[in-house]
Design an enzyme around this catalytic site. Structure first.
Site, PDB file in Angstrom:
ATOM      1  N   LYS A  70       2.010   4.562  -1.117  1.00 63.20           N
ATOM      2  CA  LYS A  70       1.506   5.838  -1.802  1.00 63.20           C
ATOM      3  C   LYS A  70       1.659   6.959  -1.276  1.00 63.20           C
ATOM      4  O   LYS A  70       2.196   7.121   0.030  1.00 63.20           O
ATOM      5  CB  LYS A  70      -0.140   5.622  -1.988  1.00 63.20           C
ATOM      6  CG  LYS A  70      -0.972   5.408  -0.614  1.00 63.20           C
ATOM      7  CD  LYS A  70      -2.092   5.408  -1.048  1.00 63.20           C
ATOM      8  CE  LYS A  70      -3.026   4.864   0.399  1.00 63.20           C
ATOM      9  NZ  LYS A  70      -4.489   4.714   0.126  1.00 63.20           N
ATOM     10  N   ASN A  93       0.409   7.625   2.526  1.00 64.28           N
ATOM     11  CA  ASN A  93       1.060   6.921   3.649  1.00 64.28           C
ATOM     12  C   ASN A  93       2.551   7.282   3.889  1.00 64.28           C
ATOM     13  O   ASN A  93       3.278   6.434   4.477  1.00 64.28           O
ATOM     14  CB  ASN A  93       0.957   5.362   3.103  1.00 64.28           C
ATOM     15  CG  ASN A  93      -0.451   4.744   3.501  1.00 64.28           C
ATOM     16  OD1 ASN A  93      -1.555   5.344   3.829  1.00 64.28           O
ATOM     17  ND2 ASN A  93      -0.639   3.657   2.542  1.00 64.28           N
ATOM     18  N   ASP A 144       0.847  -1.164   0.061  1.00 63.60           N
ATOM     19  CA  ASP A 144       0.162  -0.011   0.022  1.00 63.60           C
ATOM     20  C   ASP A 144       0.888   1.329   0.057  1.00 63.60           C
ATOM     21  O   ASP A 144       0.632   2.127   0.760  1.00 63.60           O
ATOM     22  CB  ASP A 144      -0.914  -0.044   1.308  1.00 63.60           C
ATOM     23  CG  ASP A 144      -1.984   1.005   1.147  1.00 63.60           C
ATOM     24  OD1 ASP A 144      -2.387   1.356  -0.010  1.00 63.60           O
ATOM     25  OD2 ASP A 144      -2.682   1.328   1.939  1.00 63.60           O
TER      26      ASP A 144
END
Length: 593
Positions: free
Chosen positions: A392, A395, A390
């Protein structure tokens, strides 16, 4: 035999129609310059056509092309998605589901109700069973064989496909569907009943799959998502001016004592973020000058989404992150009857998505610095057998000095060593690698694809792939080539093309890659990796935080909300299975004395 009435399929229509342009606007596309392209797409972010952009650049139609087509920027945050774990038994594809209404298990004839008896539902035929019953099924799923070769042959040979004669029927007493177990609602004409069958056969009997009903034919595979939103209660928020801190001090100036912590040890001050999972709150540890970010998860949402295992994995990775300077550090975790709490370091510099939206894009020096620290964090996770999945802009957060932290480990997969792989469909659509979209087995190479997309967004301020919907976006990711504006250096284009290689075996970052190690790429020339890991390199940008409660780098829509948790209904609390959260509470010895 009774079935619930068929659901009506809603068709998505596009209200926007293609309008005819005026005669002055009917010019050849090859003669459009950058200014005309910007005017035509004024007021809405246009999808980039990579093929068209490459043609314009290669044909020399835009001699002064400097990336003007890419100037719209990233205007919205993009949420991650994850398909539920599927348990395949006799053709059934069961996923965990919380049933909000009384539902009868056709196998054991007992009700599925509450979190303690949360059950499974087949994505194909919608039958519902207890978790303890799903592996005892004897018959095949009706939806799994309706298009098999034998079924098609019999249907075409004998033209017979009506084993039941269903008619709309009004039931005079409470009746449950013999297939999915759901109560038939209404006062009359609640569902369908077979005229030729006096009994209600169980759907688990080994019957011919040609007997699929019209109701079960219309059911399609669904991904269960939770749209539970957190509501706010009234409380007073401490003023920003009450506590002032120099810019050189971290939010937690000392190390608290090692002990067990609970909700009563913290004072909630502000809301930093909010979503379907719960809230992220800024909190102060009582009788200290230590401030932390607390991620609060609602237990009912975690149970409903079958995310208990993911929550425990996130805690493990956060605890491991204290051993690396560029991973978010965990202070402790604790729980109440209704919520789970992750107490983490407060990163008051905001995330990269916020900064990209403010500045449009980063220069190459700043992008290189952030990319190097992210590479250091990713390699640490991969060496521990952890796949992030995840990565991106949302984050990646900045601390008070301007160094990055990788946060939010809810999508992680553990123990990915050697030839071990995963196949779960999860991640943020814009950052998904082609092998995830195609449903192939994958390993840590998907993180390097996401890193290439993230690096492109930092340098260009635009996503490399786009589409009007997810289907078009996924098609472009799997088939289209990336277009690079001319102002990018050769080194930047080279590393991004290696990272966004559609063949995962040739992608930069994978073991035995022909392009070598990612740290040795020309783009990272000048980076002293040993000094970087010791945080001895000065960041190119330092957040201008005025004091510890300054939340200027967070969305004002969140920070203006009242920092209180939403109470959970007493009936839901009573039905929760608290045993699943046993062992969640933890105090990190690496961040305490």
């Amino acid at each position: 035999m009774m079935f619930t009435g068929g659901s009506h399929t809603k068709k998505r229509t596009n209200n926007s129609s293609n309008k005819k342009s005026s005669s002055q606007d009917r010019i050849e596309r090859s003669r459009l310059n950058c200014q005309e392209i910007r005017v035509r797409y004024a007021g809405r972010p246009p999808p980039i056509n990579p093929s068209r952009v490459r043609q314009i650049v290669q044909d020399g139609e835009l001699d002064d092309f400097d990336g003007a087509i890419f100037t719209n920027g990233i205007a919205r945050r993009r949420g991650a998605i994850k398909h539920q774990k599927v348990h395949e038994v006799k053709g059934h594809k069961f996923v965990a589901k919380f049933f909000r209404s009384p539902t009868l298990c056709p196998f054991c004839k007992e009700f599925l109700w509450g979190f303690g008896k949360q059950g499974y539902q087949c994505q194909l035929c919608q039958c519902a069973v207890h978790k303890r019953c799903h592996d005892k099924i004897l018959g095949k799923c009706p939806g799994s064989g309706k298009e098999s070769q034998s079924t098609i042959y019999l249907r075409e040979r004998f033209k017979i496909d009506v084993p039941h004669r269903f008619r709309i029927h009004s039931f005079m007493s409470p009746t449950f569907c013999d297939h999915c177990g759901t109560l038939l609602y209404g006062f009359f004409k609640q569902g369908l009943k077979c005229e030729g069958s006096k009994r209600s056969p169980s759907p688990f009997e080994d019957t011919t799959p040609t007997g699929s009903t019209s109701a079960s034919r219309r059911n399609s595979a669904k991904s269960s998502t939770s749209s539970t939103d957190e509501s706010d209660s009234s409380t007073e928020v401490e003023s920003d001016s009450e506590v002032a801190r120099p810019l050189t001090e971290p939010p937690a100036r000392n190390r608290p004592k090692f002990r067990k912590y609970g909700a009563g040890d913290f004072v909630f001050l502000k809301v930093l973020g909010k979503g379907s999972f719960g809230k992220v709150l800024l909190a102060e540890l009582k009788n200290t000058e230590c401030y932390y970010a607390i991620k609060c998860l609602k237990k009912d949402v975690v149970l409903e989404d079958d995310d208990v295992e993911c929550t425990l994995i996130e805690r493990k990775v956060l605890a491991l992150g204290t051993k690396h300077p560029y991973l978010c550090h965990l202070f402790c975790t604790f729980q109440t009857e209704s919520h789970l709490f992750f107490v983490m370091e407060y990163l008051n510099g905001g995330d990269l998505m916020f900064h990209i939206q403010q500045s449009g894009k980063f220069d190459e020096h700043r992008s290189r610095f952030y990319a190097a620290e992210i590479v250091s964090g990713l390699k640490f996770l991969h060496n521990k057998g952890i796949m992030y999945r995840d990565l991106k802009l949302d984050n990646i957060l900045l601390d008070y000095e301007g160094h990055v932290r990788i946060a939010d480990f809810g999508m992680c997969k553990l123990q990915i060593y050697l030839d071990r792989t995963a196949d779960t469909f999860c991640g943020t659509p814009d950052y998904m690698a082609p092998e995830i979209i195609k449903g192939l087995k994958y390993n840590q190479c998907v993180d390097w694809w996401s890193f290439g997309v993230l690096l492109y967004e930092m340098l260009v301020g635009q996503s490399p792939f786009s589409g009007c919907d997810e289907d078009e976006l996924f098609y472009n990711i799997c088939n289209e080539k990336v277009a690079y504006p001319r102002y990018l250096s050769k080194e930047a284009i080279s590393i991004m093309s290696y990272l966004m290689e559609k063949d995962s075996t040739k992608r930069l970052g994978t073991p035995y890659c022909s392009m070598g190690d990612i740290c040795d790429q020309p783009f990272f020339d000048g980076i002293d990796w040993k000094r970087l890991e010791r945080k001895e390199i000065e960041p190119p940008y330092k957040p201008k935080v005025k004091h510890v409660l300054d939340t200027q780098y967070f969305d004002p829509g969140f920070t203006a909300a009242n920092p209180q948790l939403t109470p959970v209904d007493k009936d839901i609390l009573a039905s929760m299975d608290q045993v699943q959260f046993k062992g969640f509470s933890y105090t990190n010895p690496n961040t305490t004395d």
